[in-house]
Each structure stands twice: as C-alpha cells, then as structure tokens.
Write a protein that holds these residues in place. Structure first.
Motif, PDB file in Angstrom:
ATOM      1  N   HIS A  59       0.822  -1.285   0.015  1.00 41.27           N
ATOM      2  CA  HIS A  59      -0.038   0.010   0.002  1.00 41.27           C
ATOM      3  C   HIS A  59       0.512   1.207  -0.032  1.00 41.27           C
ATOM      4  O   HIS A  59       0.433   2.226  -0.511  1.00 41.27           O
ATOM      5  N   VAL A  60       2.029   1.147   0.793  1.00 49.04           N
ATOM      6  CA  VAL A  60       2.853   2.536   0.942  1.00 49.04           C
ATOM      7  C   VAL A  60       4.044   2.123   0.643  1.00 49.04           C
ATOM      8  O   VAL A  60       4.581   1.198   1.015  1.00 49.04           O
ATOM      9  N   PHE A 245      -2.984   8.191   3.781  1.00 46.38           N
ATOM     10  CA  PHE A 245      -1.907   9.185   3.194  1.00 46.38           C
ATOM     11  C   PHE A 245      -1.124  10.064   3.830  1.00 46.38           C
ATOM     12  O   PHE A 245      -0.109  10.308   3.936  1.00 46.38           O
ATOM     13  N   GLU A 249       2.803  10.062   5.253  1.00 47.91           N
ATOM     14  CA  GLU A 249       3.471  11.335   4.932  1.00 47.91           C
ATOM     15  C   GLU A 249       4.058  11.756   6.400  1.00 47.91           C
ATOM     16  O   GLU A 249       4.951  12.341   6.723  1.00 47.91           O
ATOM     17  N   GLU A 261       5.585   6.905  -1.733  1.00 48.11           N
ATOM     18  CA  GLU A 261       4.909   6.515  -2.948  1.00 48.11           C
ATOM     19  C   GLU A 261       3.754   5.669  -2.398  1.00 48.11           C
ATOM     20  O   GLU A 261       3.904   5.015  -1.304  1.00 48.11           O
ATOM     21  N   PHE A 262       2.624   5.708  -3.321  1.00 49.27           N
ATOM     22  CA  PHE A 262       1.237   4.830  -2.884  1.00 49.27           C
ATOM     23  C   PHE A 262       1.229   3.972  -4.003  1.00 49.27           C
ATOM     24  O   PHE A 262       1.263   4.473  -5.091  1.00 49.27           O
ATOM     25  N   ASN A 264      -1.367   3.414  -5.914  1.00 47.65           N
ATOM     26  CA  ASN A 264      -2.770   3.931  -6.075  1.00 47.65           C
ATOM     27  C   ASN A 264      -3.417   3.009  -7.206  1.00 47.65           C
ATOM     28  O   ASN A 264      -4.876   3.143  -7.210  1.00 47.65           O
ATOM     29  N   LYS A 274      -6.307   9.693  -3.251  1.00 47.82           N
ATOM     30  CA  LYS A 274      -5.681  10.951  -2.456  1.00 47.82           C
ATOM     31  C   LYS A 274      -6.274  12.176  -3.161  1.00 47.82           C
ATOM     32  O   LYS A 274      -6.404  13.154  -2.261  1.00 47.82           O
TER      33      LYS A 274
END
Length: 865
Positions: A59-60, A245, A249, A261-262, A264, A274
């Motif tokens: 996911h991240v 998100f 961050e 980064e994600f 998406n 986002k």
C-alpha cells in the motif's frame, strides 16, 4: 397484539392477491438493493485480487530508507507487514541472442516479499541467502542462454547510462537506447557479484516486455544490512482507509524519509484515493446510484401501499366509526408495512444473493475467455453490505408507507362510506374538452373522465410511469458517462505490439514490416509513417482551454497566430481504407495526390494537471472544406519551410490503430502515402519514422518470433499487458453498468404492470356498469387504448424534462474530475418513448383481458375486490 393489528392481519389474509403483489414488490426492491450493494463489493474484491496478482500486494512505499528508519516503519501501529526491496542494477548477459535484451536485471526481496509479490516458481526453490537467485525462464527461451540449478554466475553489476548523454540513470521501464542500429548506452559503477542459481520463475508480470534486462531475483537479509545500506520498504497496512496518505506522510516527516509513494493502482479499488476531486466524484457516483435505487424502490412499493389504503378505505372507516383513533389507523398501515417487511426482507436478501451467484457463474467463463481475467468473480458478502441492504430496505418501506399512513389517519367514517376521498364527481373535476370527443369519439372522452374521476389512482399510475422513465434515462446516461470517464482516463493504447525502425524508410524495411504483419497470430496490422510538422492557427481556431492558458504568453504567438505541433500520419493502403470507411470518407478522394486531402482528428483527451481533471475538448475549431497550412522546422537551422496546404475532408474523434492522442497544443492529421510523398518530395525533410502496429491472439509468441529475426534496426514495444488491463476494466464496468440498466428496466416494467393491473382490477365495478348500459367490447377496447395514449403523452410531458434535469445534474457531478460536453442520449430517449406506449398498452391489454371474463351481475354485487 391489539385488535387493530389483528384486523390488519385478517385483511392481508383475505386480500391474498393484493398482499402477494405487495410482498413480491418489496422482495424485488430488497433483492435489487442487496444485489447492487453486494455487486459493488464483489467487483471491488475482484479488481483488488487482479491488481495484487499483477503488481503485488502493498500500500505504501518508503524509498531509500536506512536501518533506523526501517525500524520506525516496522514499529508503526498501522503496519501489518514490511517488504524489503532493492534494485542491484544491470549486468551484461553473455551469449544473449536477443539484441533488444542484452542485460540481466537484478532485484532483491526479503522473505516477506516472496509472499506479497506475484513470483511464480517453476523449478527449484526461492532464495534464502544473500548469494542466491532465481532466474526468469525467458533467459533460456528468449536469450537462448542455458543456466542450470546450482550454476555459479559471476556478474559485473552496475547502472545504465547514456553515452555522452549526461548523468541520467536509465530504469527498467526504459527500452534499450539505439540509433541507426548502434547501442547508445553503457554500464557505469560496476562491481563484481557472485550468485548461485537455486530456481527458475515465470517472467514477472511487472517486467515490461520492452525492458532491456531479464529479471533475476535475489534475497535481501535485514540482519545483514549496515547503517549505510538503503532499501525500499513496501508496507502492507492492517486496514486500508482514507487517512493512510496523511499518516504515511507524517511518518516520513518524523523520520526524515525523503520520498513516499502509494500503490494507487490497488488503493483505488478499496475506494481510497488521494485526489480530493476524484474522491468527490466517486462519492457523487455512489450517491447517484443509491438515490436511483431508493427512488425506484419507493415508487415500486409506494403504489402498492397507496392502492392498498384506497382499497381499505371502507375498512378504515368502519374502524373509525367504532372508536379507532387517528393514531391507531395510521399505525395499522405502518404495522402492515412491518409485517410485509419481516416477510420480504429476508427473502429479498436471499433472492439478491442467489441471483448474483447465478449471474457470476454465467459470466465467469466470459471473463476468462474474453480477456484472460485469471481471478474468478465470487459473491462477497460483508456484514456492512447486508446491514446497508436492510437499512435501505427498511427506510424504503417506511417512506413508502408514510404518506398512505397519513391518508389513512384522516379517513372519517362518512368519507370512507361515500368514497369521497378517491372519487371526484364535481362537474369541474371531470370536465373534458369538446375537441377530445369530436376528434377521438365518446370512448376517448369516457376514458379521460375515468382518469380524472379516479384522480388518486391515475396520479399513482402516472407517477410510476414518470419515475420509471426518469430512472431508465438517468441510469443509461450515468453508465454512458461513467464509461466515457474511464476512456478519458486511459492512455489511448489500441494495439498490442509496436515495432519501430531506426532507419529511414527503404524497400528492405517495407518488406520486413510486411513479413512481420503476416505472422500467424497477427489478426490486424497497420504500417504508419509519421513526421512532426507545425501549423499556425488563428485565435478563434485553437482550443478554448489553450486560449485561456496562453492568452498572456506572447512567445507562442506570431502575427496574431498560435503555434500548433502537427503529427502527420500516412497509413498503408489497407489501414487507410478501413479508417476511411469508419469515418465515412471516400477513400479515392484521400488517395488523389493532386488535391492533397486529409482527415483531421479534432477532438482530444488530456489530463489538466492544474485543474486535476480529465478533459475532452476540440483541438481545433474548423470546418470541412477548409485547408490547413503546414510548416517543417529544420532542426539544425530552426528555419521554417512552408509546405502545400491540406484540404480537410473529414473531422472526427476516432483514432486509427497506432495513433495516440495529441496534447493540448497538438493535432493529429491522417493522410495517404501518396499525399505524404507529394507533400514532402520537394523538401529535404528528415525525421520521418516508420512504425508497425499489431494486434495478436498471442502477443508474447509474436514478440518472440520478431526477436528471432535478429534485425538490429527494429525496436519492439509489447504493450499487451497494459492494454489488457484497460480492456479488463472496461469489460467489468460494462457488465456492471449494463446489468444495472437491465435491472432498472425490469423493475420499471414490473412497477408499471403492477400499478396498471391493480388500478384496472379496482375498476371492475366501474367497467361492469359501463357494459351494463350498452358499451360494446369494441368501444371498451377503444376506451382503454385512449387511456393508454393519455398515460403515455402525460408521462413524456413530465418525464422527459425531469430526466434531462437529472442527467444534467449527473453530468455536473462528474465535472469535478472530468470535462466533456453534455450530450443527450437520443437513442435511449427514442427507446423510452416507444417503450412507454408499448408497455402501457401491453399492461392495459393484459389487465383488461382478465376483467372481460368477469360476469357483470357478480361484479356489480361485490362490495370490495
């Protein structure tokens, strides 16, 4: 249970047909709500599994983290699992027979990475130590290099960099750089590495087919990482939610991690995005769908309860005469709704889930066969979806019973016995125009008076028809707009393989491309020559959005004209014939080199980065018959050469195979090979590129066949997988949307039949009275036919304007993330106009056929139906 409720249950039992019709209506409504809620969850689950299979589950992504930062990520309360990843770089593959893939690309994962990413082991085992690797089977089948389990590989691993091209490091997604058949890149910062082959794997799905390196995967051991080592940390979260998100961050800021980064591509299938505008668009979509469902359900159930209350008027009047209060009469209707709900909701939920199971069983083979979707569509039942279905159904029944309950509470004994609430007998109430009688006859006048006399039943039927019309047109427009939005957000790839040549067009090159186009698995091909030119347009001819953006910029303006880059495409004969037929142009006219005709693609799709929305707009405002001047800019001297003007014979939004959408200040123009030769023959124009575009039943096999030709001047881009992803998305969307339209259509038809048949059944005594005073069967049929016409006309007078308003509101909700013109669905509107009259007439005929069989004397004796 009090006496009023007992009488209500007795009334339901005595009027079995009416009760059964109401229960069936509620079951259909609940089944629809359940099916849509479960369908959305099931489709999202399919898309999630498909995305995970393709790109892995994460996911991240935290880029280039050290050991201390990695510790903070692992200890974060939202973290479920952490995948460590590291790209070691490239090494030359000695003996490679594939000129487009001269490298090995070394990527490393920890043990968790082998679980989260789609790594399919063929032979041997996965790496368990830092010096072990698994290799892609493509190295053996494509590069023709033999490796065996246990082999030791000595590699000089480094980074790709252009020769004399600055310090830019090239990535795996960038193809091998060549000019005139010569490789224009090299490896830098190499260091000796030794690996042991412990297994083979299928080619990873994330490796682009045009990538210059075959993938080999090693092992990264967290325990062996030093404080100076940097790895990528890919995090699998415990729960995917919209706040991820901001949380990610904040974690990066707190631990001085420079880049986050994600995923998406996966997160959007959880409904997590986002982009605030995209989120508002998504919520607008969901609100629209649920509003359509609730309105359709209320209209279906409301009519049943409204007619039931009308039918029970004398019953409620009798209760009032013996002392029943307004509250008791109102609660009797609510109690009726509760009883019907207790019976209908469980059955409706089971019917919705059962219907979905059968539907998925039927369409799974289509998914697998049409586009190779490997994951099966399964019914995913969540507590939230069932609770939502129950809550919406209960709310729908409450809304449907509220107005009838209020009416019931106000019925007095005298009014109920006289039936003054349902039947209006004043002269003004039933007054009709003399024009109706003169034009259509007395049957039409009687039919119209019947509608006015039974105003409540007439309004209930009309309401049902109007709602059905609005629902169908709104859902049709909604689904068309949704599909349009998906198409706008795609990148316009309409081919499987692109073969480009680095040489100037020659007879040898033409023969080679034609040989490739004739390969066994190729189903469609197009050879295209392309050159980039320039044109200068008047301000009123350029795109409106460009005019707004560049109004203050004088650098792109010369003598009051704006500069446009032009991609001039010359299609081969067969492709141009096919394209000309699609856009409705005379092929012979395009071939005439003396006239210099062209087709202009005047509509473009692009993403406005400032407004954060996808836009469809006119690239050029011009007309057929006008001409467009073209200029060639010499790359060395920057001097402009004016070429012959081209006559526009067609303006279209259709793209031929291989032509990609231009940018905001760009234009695509299609010509024949003869016209391009004539246009360029008098000028020394360079930069003409020849490209071949293919569609194939087996793109991977076709790519391998092309590579085996060992033509160094050819560059191959296999975009089959990305194109397949787009088509899978559109196919799944089409199944969802057209299934929804079918469901709404069925509900609307059932609603209309239910309302009209019930209304006709309640008018048995009225029809018997008309027959008793001499109305013939022919006159009776004419009366019902005219009633159908009155229903249809009134429905369209109210339904079409209301539908247009709803469609406009849907269009406005989309404009948060997309921009395209509001276009009425004329075809759907025509179908609705025809369907309204067909359905109303059919329902009338069906209902009247049952009434005709009744004995006049018996019907006149009846007190209730």
């Amino acid at each position: 249970m009090n006496i009023v409720n007992k009488l209500t249950i007795r009334h339901l039992k005595e009027n079995k047909r009416r009760t059964l019709v109401t229960i069936i209506g509620v079951i259909i409504s609940v089944a629809m709500v359940t099916a849509v809620a479960t369908l959305g969850v099931s489709f999202m689950d399919l898309l999630q599994r498909q995305a995970i299979e393709r790109d892995g589950e994460w996911h991240v992504l935290y880029k280039d983290v050290n050991k201390a930062q990695l510790k903070a990520i692992e200890q974060d309360e939202e973290t479920k699992a952490v995948v460590l990843s590291r790209e070691r770089g490239y090494a030359l593959l000695d003996g490679s027979q594939n000129i487009n893939k001269p490298y090995l690309f070394i990527k490393e994962y920890n043990a968790q990475g082998f679980q989260q990413f789609p790594i399919e082991l063929s032979t041997g085992r996965l790496p368990q130590a830092a010096h072990e690797v698994v290799i892609s089977e493509e190295i053996i089948s494509g590069a023709k290099v033999e490796y065996r389990l246990g082999d030791q590989i000595q590699l000089a691993v480094g980074q790709r960099q252009l020769i004399d091209g600055g310090s830019q490091v090239l990535q795996q997604g960038q193809p091998l750089v060549r000019e005139a058949g010569q490789v224009k890149e090299t490896l830098i910062n190499t260091r000796a590495m030794s690996y042991t082959v412990v297994g083979t794997i299928k080619r990873p799905s994330w490796e682009p087919t045009w990538a210059p390196g075959y993938t080999i995967i090693g092992y990264v051991d967290e325990e062996l990482l030093s404080t100076k080592d940097a790895v990528d940390a890919l995090v699998v979260l415990k729960k995917v939610k919209g706040s991820l998100f901001a949380q990610a961050e904040e974690l990066a800021r707190a631990n001085k991690i420079e880049k986050v980064e994600f995923n998406n591509a996966l997160l959007r299938f959880y409904g997590v995005v986002k982009d605030d505008q995209l989120r508002s668009t998504l919520y607008s979509f969901l609100t629209t769908i649920m509003a359509v469902i609730v309105i359709g359900s209320v209209s279906l159930i409301y009519n049943s309860f409204a007619i039931s209350v009308s039918e029970r008027a004398r019953h409620l009047g009798m209760l009032s005469s013996v002392g029943a209060t307004r509250r008791q009469k109102r609660n009797s209707v609510f109690f009726e709704g509760a009883v019907i709900g207790l019976i209908s909701i469980p059955i409706g939920i089971l019917c919705g889930l059962g219907g979905l199971s059968v539907t998925f069983w039927l369409i799974n083979p289509i998914f697998e066969g049409a586009l190779g979707i490997t994951q099966r569509l399964t019914v995913v039942v969540t507590p939230l979806s069932i609770l939502a279905a129950c809550a919406i159904s209960i709310l729908t029944i409450f809304i449907s019973t509220y107005l009838p309950a209020q009416r019931a509470s106000k019925i007095s004994a005298i009014d109920a016995i006289r039936q003054t609430t349902d039947i209006k007998l004043t002269g003004k109430a039933v007054q009709t125009s003399k024009f109706i009688r003169r034009l259509f006859g007395i049957e039409a006048e009687i039919g119209l008076k019947n509608l006015k006399r039974n105003r409540r039943r007439y309004q209930a039927t009309l309401f049902s028809l109007i709602i059905s019309t609005v629902l169908f047109l709104a859902v049709s427009f909604f689904t068309a707009s949704l599909q349009k939005s998906i198409e706008l957000s795609q990148d316009g790839i309409n081919f499987d393989i692109q073969v480009s040549s680095s040489n100037v067009a020659s007879e040898r090159e033409e023969q080679l491309l034609k040989a490739i186009a004739s390969l066994d698995d190729v189903t469609e091909s197009s050879i295209k020559r392309e050159v980039e030119l320039t044109t200068w347009l008047e301000e009123e001819a350029i795109a409106k959005e460009l005019r707004e953006q560049l109004g203050q910029d004088s650098g792109l303006v010369e003598n009051g004209k704006y500069a446009y880059y032009v991609n001039l495409h010359a299609l081969d004969e067969a492709s141009l014939q096919r394209y000309a037929r699609e856009v409705g142009v005379d092929y012979q006219e395009l071939q005439d080199p003396s006239r210099l005709s062209c087709i202009v693609i005047d509509t473009i799709n692009y993403k406005d980065e400032q407004a954060k929305k996808y836009v469809e707009t006119k690239a050029i405002h011009t007309e057929i018959g006008q001409s467009i001047d073209l200029f060639f800019t010499n790359p060395e001297t920057q001097g402009e050469t004016h070429l012959h003007p081209l006559a526009i014979v067609a303006l279209t939004k259709q793209y031929p195979m291989g032509v990609m959408p231009a940018g905001l200040s760009g234009l695509n123009i299609i010509v024949s090979e003869q016209v391009m030769d004539r246009l360029l023959e008098d000028h020394k124009i360079t930069g003409v590129q020849t490209q071949l575009f293919l569609k194939s039943t087996d793109p991977m096999k076709t790519q391998q066949q092309i590579e085996e030709m060992k033509e160094s001047q050819l560059m191959i881009y296999n975009v089959y997988r990305s194109r397949q992803q787009e088509e899978q998305m559109l196919l799944i969307l089409s199944v969802f949307t057209y299934g929804f339209i079918s469901l709404i259509t069925a509900i609307s038809i059932a609603n209309i039949f239910n309302t009209i048949s019930t209304s006709i059944a309640l008018r048995k005594r009225e029809f018997a009275m008309l027959k008793s005073v001499g109305m013939t069967p022919k006159g009776f049929n004419k009366m019902l036919n005219y009633e159908s016409i009155f229903y249809g006309i009134k429905t369209l007078l109210y339904g079409l304007p209301l539908s247009i308003l709803v469609m406009y509101l849907i269009h406005r909700s989309l404009m948060n993330s997309f921009s395209f013109g509001f276009v009425l669905p004329w075809a759907s509107m025509f179908y609705v106009i025809a369907a309204v009259f067909v359905i109303v007439t059919s329902a009338m005929l069906y209902s009247s056929a049952r009434v005709k069989r009744e004995n006049i004397i018996d019907v006149l004796k009846q007190e209730s139906i």
